[in-house]
Each structure stands twice: as C-alpha cells, then as structure tokens.
Scaffold this motif. Structure first.
Motif, PDB file in Angstrom:
ATOM      1  N   GLU A 201       0.825  -1.208   0.000  1.00 25.11           N
ATOM      2  CA  GLU A 201       0.000   0.000   0.000  1.00 25.11           C
ATOM      3  C   GLU A 201       0.861   1.262   0.000  1.00 25.11           C
ATOM      4  N   LEU A 202       1.929   1.249   0.794  1.00 21.74           N
ATOM      5  CA  LEU A 202       2.771   2.439   0.885  1.00 21.74           C
ATOM      6  C   LEU A 202       3.588   2.657  -0.387  1.00 21.74           C
ATOM      7  N   VAL A 203       3.980   1.581  -1.040  1.00 27.41           N
ATOM      8  CA  VAL A 203       4.690   1.733  -2.314  1.00 27.41           C
ATOM      9  C   VAL A 203       3.783   2.392  -3.348  1.00 27.41           C
ATOM     10  N   GLN A 204       2.522   2.007  -3.386  1.00 24.03           N
ATOM     11  CA  GLN A 204       1.576   2.643  -4.313  1.00 24.03           C
ATOM     12  C   GLN A 204       1.399   4.125  -3.989  1.00 24.03           C
ATOM     13  N   LEU A 205       1.354   4.466  -2.693  1.00 22.97           N
ATOM     14  CA  LEU A 205       1.243   5.878  -2.317  1.00 22.97           C
ATOM     15  C   LEU A 205       2.479   6.661  -2.727  1.00 22.97           C
ATOM     16  N   MET A 206       3.656   6.063  -2.564  1.00 20.75           N
ATOM     17  CA  MET A 206       4.888   6.748  -2.956  1.00 20.75           C
ATOM     18  C   MET A 206       4.930   6.970  -4.465  1.00 20.75           C
ATOM     19  N   LYS A 207       4.438   5.992  -5.230  1.00 16.16           N
ATOM     20  CA  LYS A 207       4.411   6.155  -6.688  1.00 16.16           C
ATOM     21  C   LYS A 207       3.523   7.330  -7.094  1.00 16.16           C
ATOM     22  N   MET A 208       2.391   7.486  -6.429  1.00 16.92           N
ATOM     23  CA  MET A 208       1.444   8.528  -6.812  1.00 16.92           C
ATOM     24  C   MET A 208       1.853   9.894  -6.277  1.00 16.92           C
TER      25      MET A 208
END
Length: 278
Positions: A201-208
C-alpha cells in the motif's frame, strides 16, 4: 564488580585485624609460650599474604580499572538494525555497483538499492512525507534477519510497530485499517510476510505522491551526478589496477626480436666483406 570490591575490602580488613591482634598478644603475653608461638606464626602468615598480594597486583593496572564503580555509558546506535547486529545496516558500501536509473523501472525495484533509497528518503523528508520511505527501509532491514532467528525478528517487528503502525506513533504511516489490524492482532511477530500488505500500500502511495516530483528534483540530479562520478572512479581503478608482465623487461638484446642494433651491425659487416670479395 561491586561485590568483588566489597569482598576485597572485607578480606583486607579481616587480615589487618588478625595481624593487629596477633601483634598485641605477642607483646602482652610474653610469659605464655604457646601463645607466643601462635601469635608469631600468625604474624608470619599474614605478612606473607600481604607481600604476595602486593606483588600479584600489577602496578600498571590500578584498582579503578579492575573494579570500576562508574556506570558504563550505554552504546548508542543510529538505527534498530545496528543495535540488533543486522549486516550492513545503515552502511553504504564503497564498492557498491552503480545503478543505472530508469524512471520507467518499478519504484519498488529501484528502492532495493541503498543509495537510491537514501536519496529518495531525503527528498521525501524535505516534503515532510518521509515516514513511508523510512518504513520501507526498516522492513527491508528486517528481511535481512534469518527466519530461524525469531528473537531478533520479534525485536525488530516490535520496533517497527511502535514507530510506524500503532495509533499516534511518532512516524505513523497511512495504511488501511485492515492492514493495520492484521499487524496489531497477529500472534506471530516473526512471520516473514507480517508487513507485506502494508508495504504494498505504501509503495503505491509513494508512486502517486512522491515519485513524479522526485524525477524533476535536485535530489535526483545530485544522485545521477554522484552515480556517474562513482562509475568514472570505478573505471579508473580498473585501469590503474592492470599489471603488466615483467617478462619483457628481462629479455636481452640478443633475444629481443625487435632489437635492431646487432642485426644492423652484422648486416654492415657482411656487406663490407661482400664488397671486398668482389
């Protein structure tokens, strides 16, 4: 150490007391023969003990260094990984291979590189959103601990939960309620996939939220410059590390096929002799 010191003090005091009593008895009761013999024997024994103790203690090691009453200052560690003895925790290897950065590569793959992760972490901290990258870094350190070492894994997992997962934590990360409850209610803190859902979940947030701005930031430009400098330095090290064979230096002129001095002289003599014969 304190108990040993008190034992030494008690033994020394008792020895001195016995010596004083024996001396007084030897001086007062001179008419009692057996008491004289006993007191002198005790004096001789105690004097021998004192001499032996004096010469057995090295003068180069004072009592303070052997029995220190000062409280030892606790060793400080920058990260929990260093405190647990995780290999290469918080360290940047000088010989680490330079990473060719491609913004089209998946962010989770790029974050596996320590230097890129620290550059990305510095950028996220400047945006006041670094808790996700710090969490990724700590979970990455946790993965270095072997699965068959549950004690250290549990210590590291508790540290991560208290710092990032618990409500009101110092660097509480933004994850779903389901992922947070899975971590908080687990019965196996040493499980290798304990933080997998939260990490995804946090990797997806960092990407966005962070990745797009990072590629146009000064942090990325500085990272590219340092990576190119390390590549050039590595190539120079390889060039200066070449060793030329010393065998050529030991070739004599007569054995050297490229040595033209002797053949030219010989050719001159032969041509001169040929002219004479003619």
């Amino acid at each position: 150490e304190l108990k040993d010191l008190w034992r030494g003090i008690l033994f020394s005091t008792s020895s001195i007391g016995i010596w004083i009593v024996a001396y007084i008895l030897n001086e007062i009761h001179e008419e009692i023969a057996w008491l004289q013999v006993t007191s002198r024997f005790l004096l001789l024994i105690m004097a021998s003990i004192f001499v032996l103790a004096f010469f057995s203690i090295s003068s180069s090691q004072p009592l303070l260094s052997q029995m220190s009453l000062r409280k030892k200052e606790p060793r400080e560690f920058e990260t929990m990984g260093q405190a647990l003895g995780i290999p290469d925790s918080g360290l940047l290897l000088q010989r680490e291979s330079a990473l060719v950065i491609d913004p089209n590569e998946p962010l989770d793959k790029l974050l596996l590189n320590k230097r890129f992760r620290q550059s990305f972490m510095a950028f996220a901290d400047s945006c006041l959103a670094g808790e996700s990258v710090h969490f990724y870094d700590e979970v990455h350190e946790l993965a270095k601990i072997p699965v068959d070492d549950p004690v250290r894994r549990i210590y590291m997992a508790r540290h991560i939960i208290e710092k990032y997962i618990s409500a009101g934590a110092a660097m509480e990360v933004n994850i779903s309620h389901r992922s947070r409850q899975e971590i908080l209610t687990t019965l196996d803190l040493s499980h290798p996939d304990l933080f997998s859902n939260a990490l995804n979940e946090l990797v997806q947030l960092m990407k966005m939220n962070l990745a797009k701005d990072y590629w146009s930031s000064m942090f990325f430009l500085k990272f590219k410059e340092e990576a190119s400098m390390r590549t050039i330095g590595h190539e120079l090290d390889q060039m200066t590390g070449w060793n030329f064979s010393p065998r050529l230096s030991s070739v004599h002129g007569a054995d050297d096929p490229f040595h033209q001095e002797h053949p030219s002289k010989e050719f001159g003599h032969n041509s001169h002799d040929l002219d004479l014969h003619c």
